[in-house]
Design an enzyme around this catalytic site. Structure first.
Site, mmCIF file in Angstrom:
data_model
loop_
_atom_site.group_PDB
_atom_site.id
_atom_site.type_symbol
_atom_site.label_atom_id
_atom_site.label_comp_id
_atom_site.label_asym_id
_atom_site.label_seq_id
_atom_site.Cartn_x
_atom_site.Cartn_y
_atom_site.Cartn_z
ATOM 1 N N ASN A 1 0.806 -1.230 0.000
ATOM 2 C CA ASN A 1 0.000 0.000 0.000
ATOM 3 C C ASN A 1 0.834 1.274 0.000
ATOM 4 O OD1 ASN A 1 -1.725 -1.997 2.251
ATOM 5 N ND2 ASN A 1 -2.630 -1.435 0.274
ATOM 6 N N ILE B 1 0.952 6.940 -0.367
ATOM 7 C CA ILE B 1 0.286 6.016 0.557
ATOM 8 C C ILE B 1 -1.159 5.816 0.126
ATOM 9 C CG2 ILE B 1 -0.352 5.590 2.966
ATOM 10 C CD1 ILE B 1 1.918 7.512 3.732
ATOM 11 N N CYS B 2 -1.586 4.575 0.092
ATOM 12 C CA CYS B 2 -2.984 4.255 -0.223
ATOM 13 C C CYS B 2 -3.704 3.962 1.092
ATOM 14 C CB CYS B 2 -3.046 3.050 -1.165
ATOM 15 S SG CYS B 2 -4.730 2.603 -1.646
ATOM 16 N N LEU B 3 -4.404 4.981 1.591
ATOM 17 C CA LEU B 3 -5.128 4.867 2.859
ATOM 18 C C LEU B 3 -6.463 5.579 2.696
ATOM 19 C CD1 LEU B 3 -4.935 3.818 5.778
ATOM 20 C CD2 LEU B 3 -3.979 6.039 6.417
#
Length: 267
Positions: free
Chosen positions: A187, A194-196
């Site tokens: 992620n 950042i993949c959040l």
């Protein structure tokens, strides 16, 4: 005996300058317009001094306006009394200079509101032992730095740095969070993106810095290969979890994986 008669009943011709006039009907409240017999102007010419009242008023207004426009003192006096005096070309720069502080004031007001919210988040922030924070640059750069050292999971005993940059529109818009450490994570890509979800579509002004810290900790405890930025790491995690774990440990020891060099982070 002299009998009083009504002019309307006698059908007496009105003056030559009146074309029609109202006559009140006794049996109705409405006025009826009475049109007299046209006057022969060849027999009764109108006086030379006569002019219609409306035309006379218009002509007098035009004369007054012409006198006012030709008088520079009156023009300056009217301009000074006007609430919004016109600006000439020479005063354009001054007008722009005067309007500039308003724009700056708006920008400062937004930045001040964001700063108040950031201070509130820091006051209520509760950090676990695995997270440390550095706020020396929050005033000058609107950025703070986090250091996360997971004590369990794939990234146990690693040390990872993050920058959290706040916009003037915070908390309407989420802050920009970047990973400053090259990491092998499904992620987080090698550029630090950042993949959040709480930093994207699920962000609301109710969320705060505490939510961001919890979200970053969750990424280290449970990486999500279904929504990846590093597709190679996500594919390895799904197909071969043991190999993924070895790659994570090797990356924290400074190995080269997928043609990317990693710094030694393992203690």
């Amino acid at each position: 005996m002299i009998r009083k008669t009504n002019n309307c009943a006698q059908n007496k011709a009105p003056p030559h300058h009146i074309s029609s006039f109202p006559c009140q009907n006794k049996h109705s409240d409405k006025k009826q317009w009475y049109a007299p017999t046209p006057t022969n102007h060849s027999l009764h010419p109108p006086p030379a001094f006569y002019s219609p009242p409306i035309l006379t008023n218009l002509s007098s207004l035009r004369q007054k306006k012409a006198k006012t426009s030709s008088n520079p003192k009156k023009k300056q006096l009217e301009a000074s009394r006007s609430p919004n005096p016109p600006h000439n070309n020479s005063g354009g720069a001054a007008a722009a200079t005067t309007a500039a502080p308003d724009a700056d004031h708006t920008t400062h007001a937004i930045a001040a509101a964001a700063k108040i919210r950031i201070d509130k988040d820091l006051t209520h922030l509760e950090l676990p032992p695995t997270v440390s924070i550095e706020t020396n640059s929050i005033t000058s750069e609107a950025t703070l730095y986090l250091r996360i050292s997971p004590d369990e999971g794939f990234y146990k005993h690693g040390h990872f740095g993050f920058s959290v940059s706040f916009k003037d529109s915070y908390p309407i818009d989420p802050p920009i969070v970047k990973c400053l450490t090259t990491i092998y994570h499904p992620n987080i890509d090698y550029n630090g993106n950042i993949c959040l979800n709480v930093l994207r579509e699920d962000w609301t002004p109710v969320l705060d810095l505490q939510t961001i810290v919890i979200g970053l900790l969750f990424l280290f405890l449970e990486p999500n290969p279904k929504d990846p930025l590093n597709k190679h790491a996500a594919h390895t995690m799904v197909k071969d979890p043991f190999r993924f774990e070895r790659n994570v440990l090797a990356s924290m020891k400074g190995a080269t994986i997928d043609n990317h060099n990693f710094d030694c982070l393992h203690t």
